[in-house]
Design a protein around this motif. Structure first.
Motif, mmCIF file in Angstrom:
data_model
loop_
_atom_site.group_PDB
_atom_site.id
_atom_site.type_symbol
_atom_site.label_atom_id
_atom_site.label_comp_id
_atom_site.label_asym_id
_atom_site.label_seq_id
_atom_site.Cartn_x
_atom_site.Cartn_y
_atom_site.Cartn_z
ATOM 1 N N ARG A 364 44.243 42.575 37.747
ATOM 2 C CA ARG A 364 43.053 41.785 38.081
ATOM 3 C C ARG A 364 42.936 41.577 39.588
ATOM 4 O O ARG A 364 41.860 41.751 40.171
ATOM 5 C CB ARG A 364 43.127 40.435 37.366
ATOM 6 C CG ARG A 364 41.878 39.577 37.482
ATOM 7 C CD ARG A 364 42.064 38.308 36.654
ATOM 8 N NE ARG A 364 40.818 37.572 36.509
ATOM 9 C CZ ARG A 364 40.384 36.654 37.368
ATOM 10 N NH1 ARG A 364 41.104 36.372 38.442
ATOM 11 N NH2 ARG A 364 39.239 36.024 37.156
ATOM 12 N N ARG A 368 40.240 43.164 42.169
ATOM 13 C CA ARG A 368 39.407 42.252 42.959
ATOM 14 C C ARG A 368 39.410 42.654 44.428
ATOM 15 O O ARG A 368 38.370 42.614 45.099
ATOM 16 C CB ARG A 368 39.895 40.807 42.818
ATOM 17 C CG ARG A 368 39.065 39.825 43.651
ATOM 18 C CD ARG A 368 39.720 38.461 43.729
ATOM 19 N NE ARG A 368 39.526 37.688 42.524
ATOM 20 C CZ ARG A 368 38.439 36.952 42.269
ATOM 21 N NH1 ARG A 368 37.452 36.914 43.137
ATOM 22 N NH2 ARG A 368 38.351 36.266 41.156
ATOM 23 N N TRP A 377 33.655 44.658 38.163
ATOM 24 C CA TRP A 377 34.769 43.702 38.175
ATOM 25 C C TRP A 377 34.370 42.449 37.404
ATOM 26 O O TRP A 377 35.163 41.925 36.615
ATOM 27 C CB TRP A 377 35.162 43.334 39.607
ATOM 28 C CG TRP A 377 36.388 42.460 39.640
ATOM 29 C CD1 TRP A 377 37.681 42.868 39.742
ATOM 30 C CD2 TRP A 377 36.425 41.029 39.513
ATOM 31 N NE1 TRP A 377 38.534 41.786 39.684
ATOM 32 C CE2 TRP A 377 37.789 40.642 39.544
ATOM 33 C CE3 TRP A 377 35.465 40.043 39.377
ATOM 34 C CZ2 TRP A 377 38.198 39.318 39.444
ATOM 35 C CZ3 TRP A 377 35.869 38.715 39.274
ATOM 36 C CH2 TRP A 377 37.217 38.363 39.311
ATOM 37 N N TYR A 381 36.645 41.444 34.246
ATOM 38 C CA TYR A 381 37.713 40.496 34.574
ATOM 39 C C TYR A 381 37.275 39.034 34.682
ATOM 40 O O TYR A 381 38.116 38.143 34.578
ATOM 41 C CB TYR A 381 38.381 40.904 35.895
ATOM 42 C CG TYR A 381 39.032 42.258 35.820
ATOM 43 C CD1 TYR A 381 40.264 42.424 35.194
ATOM 44 C CD2 TYR A 381 38.402 43.382 36.352
ATOM 45 C CE1 TYR A 381 40.864 43.677 35.112
ATOM 46 C CE2 TYR A 381 38.993 44.636 36.275
ATOM 47 C CZ TYR A 381 40.218 44.779 35.653
ATOM 48 O OH TYR A 381 40.807 46.015 35.560
#
Length: 383
Positions: A364, A368, A377, A381
């Motif tokens: 994650r 990011r 993203w 996530y």
């Protein structure tokens, strides 16, 4: 003590008075004009009910001057001398605390603060205690001690009062961001709204709604919405109904921007869809509707809606293109002709990076860092 030493001590004391006054003036002005400017504006709006214009520099200067006069009056009353002369600034610092200890409830019509009764009480207690101590330590106050003791003691008192004021005043960063964004929004400076807290991963619902309004005015919602943290799904496009959180703006301002308002109890997604398909809303309502679908991760509905509002030859905003690429890849469909090669190449890089080994948290954070500003993203996530 010789006459020379006595004269030098008195001269130093006068210089100390001037230095303390200068330091207090600098602290008061900078604190009010730079660090608490937005809070002071909010308090002014609340007290004046929006009927007068707030002038930040003039307000900071006038308040500082009044506080200096207050210090002069207190010292004349109590006759503080020597090492404790700077204590005469206590009421002035208490006023600074009262002016800057402001929360989100400042715009409520019946807003009240404990400082309404606490400030007079504390000032009265200070004066009474000062009178009592002056009588007890009369000899010590009239005694001329060391010069270093005089300087250090007064500077320490002033520094302590400054630190106390900073601790008591509003230090909620999110609240300051909301007030600053609100100020720029009211002034029509939409680019500056987007620069407020842009490097921070923190974002209150109010700030998120402000950013959406600014992006809508700039016509950039489809290109920049996911460049900012989105923690509230489609709710982040609107303010909370509780006036403790919405500050001066309410959802009425958003409904005005959209050109329509929902019926009582009507679901917002249904409302946005209706005003887009029925044509009862302004052009801004389309970005709100499509963005709401993306925020709710409803790719099917989004993919079905895009052809209804965009011609095949139209160039779609960035996040609409990213969403369509993800939609078609998920279904192993032929990628839409609307997707440009740059978006496709970046999505392939996104998928490649996603395959690297690591824990879910590592993945994650890794994604990011590289793709945190993409819709992909957010979809994969953001919870």
């Amino acid at each position: 003590m010789s006459d020379y030493t006595n004269a030098f001590y008195k001269k130093t004391a006068r210089i100390m008075i001037a230095v303390c006054g200068l330091l207090f003036s600098l602290f008061s002005f900078v604190y009010l004009y730079v660090f608490q400017r937005d809070v002071l504006e909010a308090l002014h709006f609340s007290l004046a009910h929006g009927k007068t214009t707030f002038a930040p520099m003039a307000s900071a200067l006038v308040i500082t001057l009044i506080l200096l006069l207050l210090r002069w009056g207190v010292n004349s009353l109590l006759g503080l001398k020597g090492r404790v002369r700077a204590l005469a600034y206590v009421p002035s610092f208490l006023v600074l605390c009262a002016l800057t200890d402001v929360g989100r409830g400042v715009y409520i019509s019946d807003y009240h603060t404990p400082w309404t009764w606490l400030l007079p009480l504390l000032v009265l207690l200070f004066v009474e205690i000062g009178y009592w101590l002056r009588g007890v330590f009369r000899v010590q106050l009239n005694h001329e001690g060391s010069l270093w003791g005089l300087v250090n003691s007064n500077l320490a008192i002033l520094l302590g009062l400054c630190l106390l004021t900073v601790c008591v005043g509003s230090t909620n960063r999110q609240f300051h961001h909301e007030l600053e964004a609100e100020h720029y929004l009211r002034a029509g400076e939409y680019d500056k709204v987007l620069r407020v807290g842009e490097k921070s991963l923190e974002a209150s619902r109010t700030l998120t709604a402000y950013r959406a309004v600014a992006l809508s005015h700039l016509g950039k919602m489809g290109d920049k919405l996911f460049a900012y943290p989105q923690y509230y799904r489609s709710d982040g496009l609107f303010f909370e109904t509780d006036s403790l959180h919405t500050l001066r703006y309410t959802n009425d301002s958003i409904y005005y921007l959209l050109g329509a308002r929902p019926y009582t109890g009507e679901d917002r997604m249904v409302f946005l869809r209706n005003i887009c398909y029925k044509g009862t809303g302004k052009y801004t309502s389309l970005d709100y509707y499509l963005s709401a679908l993306l925020l709710e991760k409803k790719l099917d509905s989004f993919a079905q809606a895009v052809p209804d509002f965009y011609l095949p030859e139209d160039t779609l905003p960035r996040y609409y293109r990213e969403a369509l690429v993800m939609y078609h890849v998920q279904r192993n469909d032929t990628v839409s002709s609307r997707a440009d090669s740059l978006t496709l190449d970046r999505f392939k890089a996104y998928q490649t990076l996603q395959q690297k080994e690591g824990s879910p948290l590592e993945e994650r954070n890794r994604m990011r860092r590289e793709f945190g500003d993409t819709y992909w993203w957010y979809y994969d996530y953001q919870e």
